[in-house]
Scaffold this active site. Structure first.
Site, mmCIF file in Angstrom:
data_model
loop_
_atom_site.group_PDB
_atom_site.id
_atom_site.type_symbol
_atom_site.label_atom_id
_atom_site.label_comp_id
_atom_site.label_asym_id
_atom_site.label_seq_id
_atom_site.Cartn_x
_atom_site.Cartn_y
_atom_site.Cartn_z
ATOM 1 C CB VAL A 287 11.714 31.945 40.397
ATOM 2 C CG1 VAL A 287 10.681 31.938 39.272
ATOM 3 C CG2 VAL A 287 12.149 33.371 40.701
ATOM 4 C CE LYS B 8 17.455 39.568 35.239
ATOM 5 N NZ LYS B 8 16.717 39.101 36.419
ATOM 6 C CB VAL C 167 11.252 42.011 30.598
ATOM 7 C CG1 VAL C 167 11.240 43.534 30.743
ATOM 8 C CG2 VAL C 167 12.334 41.585 29.621
ATOM 9 C CE LYS D 147 15.069 42.783 34.680
ATOM 10 N NZ LYS D 147 14.764 43.370 35.999
#
Length: 422
Positions: free
Chosen positions: A15, A103, A128, A201
């Site tokens: 990411v 999360k 989420v 989440k």
């Protein structure tokens, strides 16, 4: 207005690298939308020897980012709970904005961070369902509504596994292995398949929708590990799809929160969300039902959500992290008081009197049968009994299972799936 927004990235994995890449490749459009130039000044990694396709300076010391006075925003992508929470606290205490995709950390510490932050922005859209802007929808787009209920397919890995089992007649282990081979599941897929990831989440969404500070241990969380072909056959027979759902419902001043496999009408829109995709249905008292669909994970989808938070911070848009403070008027419904219909799978001795014993236990717990299916199996003297109930309580179901397990005629652990008819 500042000309640049300098950021530091803690955790330059899939990411983090995607965030850096998108900021470089889409620089012109991002700058136009943000009104400033967003620059990654440095990143922090655990291992400097690992090859990474980024051109920014890297360090192994988190303090290099937190204590850098030129860095305006810390992007936390390191994962974990306790260490990440300490990093988030230090970031806010140093008056830097925070963007996180974590999360698990937020499931436990979101309200503490909100108190520490005050007016310092915290962005967590990426925490989420990756590429679905559900956080902004609840904070902004639906802010005029009381949220009556929320149902979501919040984990793409479990949804992919169930899709393979239903559409391609695979067993759970084979579907999981395929998900791992394709990179949809980690080597240790526990949090995906046991419902833990979806639970984290759901708690974040429930804070936004209701102002409730529940923790994972407070809510009902079950996974998909025990689903088999019999359950899928029953679902097909009676027009259901099986999905791992995160469910939030409000009734008066009580909020019901749960994550578990559920049988839902095949004609519902959320039942048609397949593969690694996520989908969330939100019902507001003014707008009615809205549905959000998209990629829930993956480097670029999650990075897209991270950058959307960076753009909002660059624009100077700041609001209370969770939309409002904890509501003392809202209580979490006790697990045992949750009501639903239930599907049962029982493996029993194939002899007379067994069905009467089962029916007697159901009657004692005020549970009535709605639909019934008995399966023949190859093993001699064993019968599989599949049935659904009318609406009852979690307490009654747990008592029933405890009594059934005492019967010598019950061969395997009774298995249930909740049925969502609403």
């Amino acid at each position: 207005m500042v000309k640049n927004l300098n950021i530091g990235v803690i955790g330059v994995g899939t990411v983090g690298a995607s965030v850096i890449k998108i900021l470089e490749e889409n620089k012109e459009v991002i700058c136009a939308r943000a009104g400033v130039d967003i620059k990654v000044k440095k990143g922090v990694v655990k291992n400097l020897n690992k090859s990474r396709s980024v051109s920014i300076p890297l360090s192994t010391d988190i303090e290099d980012i937190i204590n850098d006075k030129e860095i305006d925003v810390v992007v936390e992508l390191m994962g974990g709970i306790n260490e990440a929470y300490e990093v988030a606290k230090k970031t806010l205490q140093n008056k830097k904005a925070l963007v996180t995709a974590n999360k698990a950390m937020l499931a436990y510490h979101r309200y503490e961070l909100q108190q520490i932050a005050g007016n310092i922005p915290i962005g967590f859209e990426a925490s989420v369902c990756g590429g679905i802007p559900i956080i902004k929808a609840l904070k902004d787009g639906l802010s005029a509504n009381h949220i009556l209920s929320l149902r979501g397919i919040l984990n793409g890995t479990s949804n992919y596994i169930l899709t393979q089992m239903i559409q391609n007649n695979q067993d759970f282990c084979s579907a999981l292995q395929l998900a791992q081979h394709l990179g949809y599941a980690e080597a240790d897929p526990s949090l995906d398949i046991n419902g833990g990831d979806a639970g984290h989440k759901l708690l974040i969404l429930a804070s936004l929708a209701y102002g409730i500070d529940a923790k994972p241990q407070d809510i009902l969380i079950e996974g998909i590990e025990s689903i088999n072909g019999d359950d899928i056959e029953f679902a097909n027979e009676f027009g259901y799809a099986i999905k791992l759902l995160g469910i939030a419902k409000k009734q008066n001043n009580e909020i019901e929160l749960r994550v578990h496999p559920a049988m839902i009408d095949k004609n519902k829109m959320i039942a048609k969300v397949e593969g690694v995709m996520n989908g969330i249905s939100v019902i507001g008292d003014r707008v009615g039902e809205t549905l959000y669909y998209g990629a829930g994970a993956g480097g670029e989808a999650t990075a897209s959500a991270v950058i959307s938070d960076l753009i909002e911070i660059a624009r100077g848009k700041s609001s209370l992290m969770l939309g409002f403070e904890r509501s003392p008027q809202i209580n979490l419904k006790p697990k045992e008081n949750i009501q639903s219909r239930y599907y049962f799978r029982l493996s029993v001795d194939d002899k007379s009197g067994v069905l009467a014993q089962i029916t007697s236990i159901l009657t004692q717990n005020d549970i009535s049968i709605s639909t019934f299916l008995q399966k023949e199996i190859k093993q001699k003297n064993i019968a599989k009994i599949l049935f659904s109930t009318h609406t009852t309580t979690e307490r009654a179901i747990k008592n029933t299972i405890a009594e059934l397990k005492k019967l010598e005629s019950i061969i395997k652990e009774p298995y249930i799936i909740r049925i969502e008819d609403e």
